[in-house]
Design a protein around this motif. Structure first.
Motif, PDB file in Angstrom:
ATOM      1  N   LEU A 146       0.807  -1.224   0.000  1.00  0.00           N
ATOM      2  CA  LEU A 146       0.000   0.000   0.000  1.00  0.00           C
ATOM      3  C   LEU A 146       0.836   1.268   0.000  1.00  0.00           C
ATOM      4  N   VAL A 147       2.143   1.169   0.270  1.00  0.00           N
ATOM      5  CA  VAL A 147       2.982   2.365   0.276  1.00  0.00           C
ATOM      6  C   VAL A 147       4.048   2.299  -0.810  1.00  0.00           C
ATOM      7  N   ASN A 148       3.773   1.515  -1.853  1.00  0.00           N
ATOM      8  CA  ASN A 148       4.646   1.473  -3.020  1.00  0.00           C
ATOM      9  C   ASN A 148       3.881   1.955  -4.242  1.00  0.00           C
ATOM     10  N   ASP A 149       4.598   2.193  -5.337  1.00  0.00           N
ATOM     11  CA  ASP A 149       3.973   2.750  -6.542  1.00  0.00           C
ATOM     12  C   ASP A 149       2.824   1.876  -7.033  1.00  0.00           C
ATOM     13  N   ILE A 150       3.096   0.588  -7.153  1.00  0.00           N
ATOM     14  CA  ILE A 150       2.070  -0.380  -7.536  1.00  0.00           C
ATOM     15  C   ILE A 150       2.099  -1.489  -6.497  1.00  0.00           C
ATOM     16  N   GLY A 151       0.959  -1.785  -5.907  1.00  0.00           N
ATOM     17  CA  GLY A 151       0.902  -2.794  -4.867  1.00  0.00           C
ATOM     18  C   GLY A 151      -0.161  -3.836  -5.145  1.00  0.00           C
ATOM     19  N   VAL A 152       0.189  -5.086  -4.904  1.00  0.00           N
ATOM     20  CA  VAL A 152      -0.740  -6.197  -5.091  1.00  0.00           C
ATOM     21  C   VAL A 152      -0.908  -6.910  -3.761  1.00  0.00           C
ATOM     22  N   LEU A 153      -2.156  -7.154  -3.394  1.00  0.00           N
ATOM     23  CA  LEU A 153      -2.465  -7.843  -2.147  1.00  0.00           C
ATOM     24  C   LEU A 153      -3.378  -9.021  -2.451  1.00  0.00           C
ATOM     25  N   LYS A 154      -2.958 -10.218  -2.044  1.00  0.00           N
ATOM     26  CA  LYS A 154      -3.791 -11.410  -2.239  1.00  0.00           C
ATOM     27  C   LYS A 154      -4.817 -11.467  -1.119  1.00  0.00           C
ATOM     28  N   LYS A 155      -6.086 -11.572  -1.489  1.00  0.00           N
ATOM     29  CA  LYS A 155      -7.179 -11.626  -0.527  1.00  0.00           C
ATOM     30  C   LYS A 155      -8.015 -12.856  -0.850  1.00  0.00           C
ATOM     31  N   LYS A 156      -7.841 -13.879  -0.040  1.00  0.00           N
ATOM     32  CA  LYS A 156      -8.469 -15.182  -0.282  1.00  0.00           C
ATOM     33  C   LYS A 156      -8.040 -15.702  -1.649  1.00  0.00           C
ATOM     34  N   GLU A 157      -8.971 -15.867  -2.583  1.00  0.00           N
ATOM     35  CA  GLU A 157      -8.616 -16.444  -3.881  1.00  0.00           C
ATOM     36  C   GLU A 157      -8.446 -15.385  -4.970  1.00  0.00           C
ATOM     37  N   HIS A 158      -8.500 -14.113  -4.587  1.00  0.00           N
ATOM     38  CA  HIS A 158      -8.411 -13.037  -5.572  1.00  0.00           C
ATOM     39  C   HIS A 158      -7.300 -12.064  -5.212  1.00  0.00           C
ATOM     40  N   TYR A 159      -7.138 -11.057  -6.065  1.00  0.00           N
ATOM     41  CA  TYR A 159      -6.059 -10.093  -5.883  1.00  0.00           C
ATOM     42  C   TYR A 159      -6.604  -8.673  -5.955  1.00  0.00           C
ATOM     43  N   GLN A 160      -6.069  -7.821  -5.080  1.00  0.00           N
ATOM     44  CA  GLN A 160      -6.379  -6.396  -5.109  1.00  0.00           C
ATOM     45  C   GLN A 160      -5.182  -5.648  -5.678  1.00  0.00           C
ATOM     46  N   LEU A 161      -5.465  -4.588  -6.436  1.00  0.00           N
ATOM     47  CA  LEU A 161      -4.410  -3.782  -7.033  1.00  0.00           C
ATOM     48  C   LEU A 161      -4.515  -2.345  -6.533  1.00  0.00           C
TER      49      LEU A 161
END
Length: 206
Positions: free
Chosen positions: A127-142
């Motif tokens: 969340l504090v980088n230029d582009i961030g990816v977070l895996k949430k259960k079986e999906h991904y947030q960008l």
């Protein structure tokens, strides 16, 4: 005649933590002069300077021992990751590896720092980088536009949710295209996001 050096950003690749093996350190030592300085960055990379006439041999040796190397400068950096504490499948390590393979080294207006984390704890600080990816259960947030340093430090904005891996890869590629086409010379990505606007970026990529 002065010897010319080429800087490389080196790490052990995307895996369970930031590790280097003895054989990898030995390989680095073979191509570094005795008094050479090595920079350890916050991006889980070592910055080394290799004599230009030995660069191709060094790359071949690095490949043999599993060292990953990247260009230094205005490029997409290698993916900053968490330590994948719950295992490869659950934490989405294959997705992190594939995303890194696709985007690391791409030319951009200014150095861009992507990050990935395998769960909402967020050890990879997406969340504090230029582009961030977070895996949430079986999906991904960008998330995009985060900034960790300075008076303007801020959390990135959620750009897309419930993404499948291919959707994630394609969306990140398109965002980088928009940045290349519309970003100013040496304009940081977070500044670009502020100036160009999240909604305008969405219009371009959607």
């Amino acid at each position: 005649m002065n010897k010319k050096y080429i800087s490389l950003a080196v790490n052990g690749g995307i895996g369970f933590g930031s590790w280097l093996k003895p054989k990898q350190l030995i390989a680095l030592g073979d191509y570094l002069e005795e008094d050479a300085e090595i920079e350890l960055t916050t991006l889980q990379q070592l910055i080394v300077k290799i004599p230009e006439n030995e660069l191709e041999n060094a790359k071949e040796k690095f490949d043999e021992v599993g060292l990953h190397y990247y260009k230094v400068g205005n490029y997409v950096k290698s993916l900053r990751t968490c330590n994948f504490c719950k295992g490869e499948v659950e934490e989405g390590l294959p997705v992190a590896k594939e995303l890194n393979k696709r985007i690391a080294g791409q030319k951009v207006p200014f150095t861009l720092r992507p990050a990935y984390t395998g769960c909402p704890i967020g050890c990879g600080e997406p969340l504090v980088n230029d582009i961030g990816v977070l895996k949430k259960k079986e999906h991904y947030q960008l998330y995009i536009g985060g900034q960790a340093k300075g008076y303007n430090a801020k959390v990135g904005e959620l750009f897309a949710d419930e993404l499948q891996p291919e959707e994630l890869y394609n969306l990140v590629d398109k965002i980088l295209d928009v940045y290349r086409e519309n970003g100013g010379k040496r304009e940081k990505f977070s500044r670009f996001v502020n100036r160009f606007g999240i909604e305008n970026i969405k219009k371009e990529v959607m």
